[in-house]
Design an enzyme around this catalytic site. Structure first.
Site, PDB file in Angstrom:
ATOM      1  N   LYS A 212      16.073  -9.588  34.486  1.00  0.00           N
ATOM      2  CA  LYS A 212      15.032  -9.184  33.525  1.00  0.00           C
ATOM      3  C   LYS A 212      13.639  -9.401  34.110  1.00  0.00           C
ATOM      4  O   LYS A 212      12.795  -8.521  34.040  1.00  0.00           O
ATOM      5  CB  LYS A 212      15.180 -10.016  32.246  1.00  0.00           C
ATOM      6  CG  LYS A 212      13.982  -9.923  31.315  1.00  0.00           C
ATOM      7  CD  LYS A 212      14.154 -10.738  30.047  1.00  0.00           C
ATOM      8  CE  LYS A 212      13.811 -12.206  30.173  1.00  0.00           C
ATOM      9  NZ  LYS A 212      12.384 -12.535  30.092  1.00  0.00           N
ATOM     10  N   ASN A 213      13.426 -10.583  34.692  1.00  0.00           N
ATOM     11  CA  ASN A 213      12.072 -10.918  35.122  1.00  0.00           C
ATOM     12  C   ASN A 213      11.670 -10.256  36.435  1.00  0.00           C
ATOM     13  O   ASN A 213      10.533 -10.392  36.876  1.00  0.00           O
ATOM     14  CB  ASN A 213      11.895 -12.437  35.192  1.00  0.00           C
ATOM     15  CG  ASN A 213      11.863 -13.040  33.793  1.00  0.00           C
ATOM     16  OD1 ASN A 213      11.712 -12.313  32.802  1.00  0.00           O
ATOM     17  ND2 ASN A 213      12.023 -14.351  33.711  1.00  0.00           N
TER      18      ASN A 213
ATOM     19  N   ASP B 123      13.402 -21.831  33.489  1.00  0.00           N
ATOM     20  CA  ASP B 123      14.242 -20.949  32.666  1.00  0.00           C
ATOM     21  C   ASP B 123      15.704 -21.399  32.623  1.00  0.00           C
ATOM     22  O   ASP B 123      16.521 -20.782  31.930  1.00  0.00           O
ATOM     23  CB  ASP B 123      14.158 -19.495  33.175  1.00  0.00           C
ATOM     24  CG  ASP B 123      12.794 -18.877  32.902  1.00  0.00           C
ATOM     25  OD1 ASP B 123      12.018 -19.450  32.111  1.00  0.00           O
ATOM     26  OD2 ASP B 123      12.500 -17.819  33.497  1.00  0.00           O
TER      27      ASP B 123
ATOM     28  N   ARG C 163       0.202 -20.687  27.140  1.00  0.00           N
ATOM     29  CA  ARG C 163       0.350 -19.569  28.068  1.00  0.00           C
ATOM     30  C   ARG C 163      -0.857 -18.639  28.165  1.00  0.00           C
ATOM     31  O   ARG C 163      -0.771 -17.445  27.853  1.00  0.00           O
ATOM     32  CB  ARG C 163       1.622 -18.776  27.733  1.00  0.00           C
ATOM     33  CG  ARG C 163       2.862 -19.626  27.797  1.00  0.00           C
ATOM     34  CD  ARG C 163       4.106 -18.833  27.576  1.00  0.00           C
ATOM     35  NE  ARG C 163       4.482 -18.048  28.734  1.00  0.00           N
ATOM     36  CZ  ARG C 163       5.494 -17.190  28.741  1.00  0.00           C
ATOM     37  NH1 ARG C 163       6.203 -17.006  27.656  1.00  0.00           N
ATOM     38  NH2 ARG C 163       5.798 -16.517  29.824  1.00  0.00           N
TER      39      ARG C 163
ATOM     40  N   CYS D 180       2.766 -18.927  22.436  1.00  0.00           N
ATOM     41  CA  CYS D 180       4.119 -18.560  22.031  1.00  0.00           C
ATOM     42  C   CYS D 180       4.941 -19.828  21.895  1.00  0.00           C
ATOM     43  O   CYS D 180       4.428 -20.939  22.062  1.00  0.00           O
ATOM     44  CB  CYS D 180       4.751 -17.580  23.014  1.00  0.00           C
ATOM     45  SG  CYS D 180       5.258 -18.347  24.529  1.00  0.00           S
TER      46      CYS D 180
ATOM     47  N   ARG E  68      17.080 -10.463  23.951  1.00  0.00           N
ATOM     48  CA  ARG E  68      15.930 -10.165  24.817  1.00  0.00           C
ATOM     49  C   ARG E  68      16.295 -10.357  26.282  1.00  0.00           C
ATOM     50  O   ARG E  68      15.722  -9.696  27.151  1.00  0.00           O
ATOM     51  CB  ARG E  68      14.766 -11.098  24.493  1.00  0.00           C
ATOM     52  CG  ARG E  68      14.180 -10.858  23.127  1.00  0.00           C
ATOM     53  CD  ARG E  68      12.959 -11.687  22.945  1.00  0.00           C
ATOM     54  NE  ARG E  68      11.983 -11.410  24.005  1.00  0.00           N
ATOM     55  CZ  ARG E  68      10.806 -11.983  24.107  1.00  0.00           C
ATOM     56  NH1 ARG E  68      10.440 -12.871  23.214  1.00  0.00           N
ATOM     57  NH2 ARG E  68       9.979 -11.682  25.089  1.00  0.00           N
TER      58      ARG E  68
END
Ligand code: EPZ
Length: 421
Positions: free
Chosen positions: A22-23, A306, A121, A116, A398
């Site tokens: 994803k990233n 993560d 951030r 968030c 997500r």
């Protein structure tokens, strides 16, 4: 909202195919803005965040077509340079369109993301970098307005600390800037390297890929290219930890051990066997007990933030004590109160969590407001006695494709409970 119900206690056995990262996919998709031809990305993961960025790119004028695992993005003409609040609020990675838009259109208007669930951030490093490259930046009505009427020019940019997103935004911007840009203390994450490799395939001149000093010689234009998105190291690590907590034995295909780096050291330290195979990685913990290890998150090649929540779930049932320290985000322990509700013994001291292993976890209804925290609760649920229901599953969607199907195929008793709309 959908929920996931798990009845814990079954060891995972079998094979799980790991998807594209994803990233890596998100900045790669944003890079399509840099060319007026087609950027073709293969190994595309099917995730909510990918769709959100696709929607934003279409609003900007990029034609996005997805055929299975292949995305074709064609930015023949940019029709808007605004990334609106409703999309940026949904997904912070939307700010990755800032650098490419200013580089190509000499202007961009991007909503400021705001805080968030995992921390404040800010995006100050992205903005300072663009300023150093000659952009004028104004903040108005919650939006960042960046203008570079004469085009961007190369600059020396020294990051005070490592930022993945700022490195990616400025790498894309620098590729089309006039002259040479030097990024010092740049992020070295594999996803940054993947973006840099794709930019090189598009004709960018970048040296130092994989190091913390990136030198970019701007070119007038970039060209169409095809690029395969690298495997998702966080999805890989997540399933490795899921297998380990259940005392399972699984093979993860389509991925690579070297991408996991420090996480491999921590997993082995905890008593998990993790080895390369011809198709990917084999993870086993069939007899050995889990033992506590200390883990500290750091920029790559350190232990990734993560995977911190998932590792903490694993350590809740390890013998002895483990200290888990989070250095990247200031508020990334939302899983702690939920894990405690499942019987974990965890004490928080500032940026560190002291985890004392318990013999077993017990199922409970739980929820989290961040995708990695949510998946850590799924991992805990797989090992817990009884039933765990994880609420707010949209966070999982997500970043994890068909998480319940992949785990069920390895013997987990897990199902998605669809909520009538
Ligand atoms: C990327 O976020 C990832 N997202 C995150 O993945 C990941 O947790 C993070 O890198 C760290 O590895 C994507 O790649 C889309 P940063 P990013 O800029 O780029 C501070 C997930 O679960 N900072 O490296 O936003 C920031 O607040 C996610 O998939 C500033 O202060 O992270 C943080 O404390 C969540 N000013 C630290 O730096 C800035 O201008 C590192 O953030 C930029 C960052």
């Amino acid at each position: 909202m959908d929920k996931i119900r798990i009845r814990g206690g079954r060891a995972l056995n079998g094979t799980i195919a790991v998807g594209g990262a994803k990233n890596a996919a998100l900045p790669l998709m944003a890079a399509s803005i840099l060319i007026d031809g087609t950027l073709t990305l293969t190994n595309l993961p099917h995730l909510a965040d990918i769709q959100t960025l696709g929607t934003l790119l279409e609003q900007l004028g990029v034609h996005v077509s997805v055929d299975g695992r292949v995305a074709r993005l064609t930015a023949s003409r940019i029709v808007s340079t605004t990334a609106p609040y409703d999309l940026v609020r949904k997904m912070r990675a939307s700010v990755l369109v800032l650098g490419p838009l200013v580089a190509r259109e000499r202007r961009a208007r991007v909503s400021l993301p705001g805080g968030c669930a995992i921390g404040a951030r800010p995006i100050d490093l992205h903005l300072k970098g663009l300023q150093a490259m000659g952009a004028e930046i104004e903040l108005s009505e919650g939006y960042v307005e960046a203008r570079a009427p004469e085009g961007l020019r190369g600059a020396e940019i020294i990051f005070p600390f490592v930022s993945v997103g700022a490195t990616e935004n400025l790498l894309m911007a620098a590729s089309l800037a006039r002259g040479e840009t030097v990024l010092k203390n740049a992020a070295r994450e594999p996803e940054v390297q993947d973006l840099a490799n794709c930019l090189v395939a598009m004709g960018a001149q970048i040296e130092g890929i994989g190091t913390d000093r990136l030198v970019v010689r701007g070119v007038d234009r970039l060209a169409p290219a095809t690029h395969s998105i690298l495997p998702d190291r966080i999805e890989t690590g997540t399933y490795a930890m899921a297998a380990a907590i259940t005392g399972g034995d699984i093979e993860l295909t389509g991925t690579r051990l070297d991408l996991l780096d420090a996480a491999v050291v921590s997993l082995r330290g905890a008593g998990v066997s993790i080895e390369p195979t011809a198709r990917g990685i084999r993870v086993q913990r069939t007899n050995a007990p889990l033992v506590g290890v200390d883990v500290m998150t750091e920029p790559y090649p350190g232990f990734p933030t993560d995977l911190q929540a998932q590792m903490m779930s694993l350590l809740t049932t390890a013998e002895g004590a483990s200290m888990v320290t989070e250095t990247i985000f200031e508020n990334r322990f939302m899983h702690v109160p939920e894990l405690r509700r499942m019987g974990a013994n965890i004490n928080l001291h500032g940026a560190s969590a002291m985890v004392r292993g318990v013999r077993r976890l017990t199922g409970a209804p739980v929820m989290a407001t961040d995708l990695r925290a949510s998946v850590s609760l799924v991992i805990a649920g797989l090992a817990a006695e009884g039933e765990t229901v994880v609420n707010r599953v949209y966070h999982l969607d997500r970043g994890y494709e068909r998480v319940e199907a992949k785990l069920a195929a390895c013997g987990a008793d897990i199902e998605r409970l669809k909520e009538a709309a």
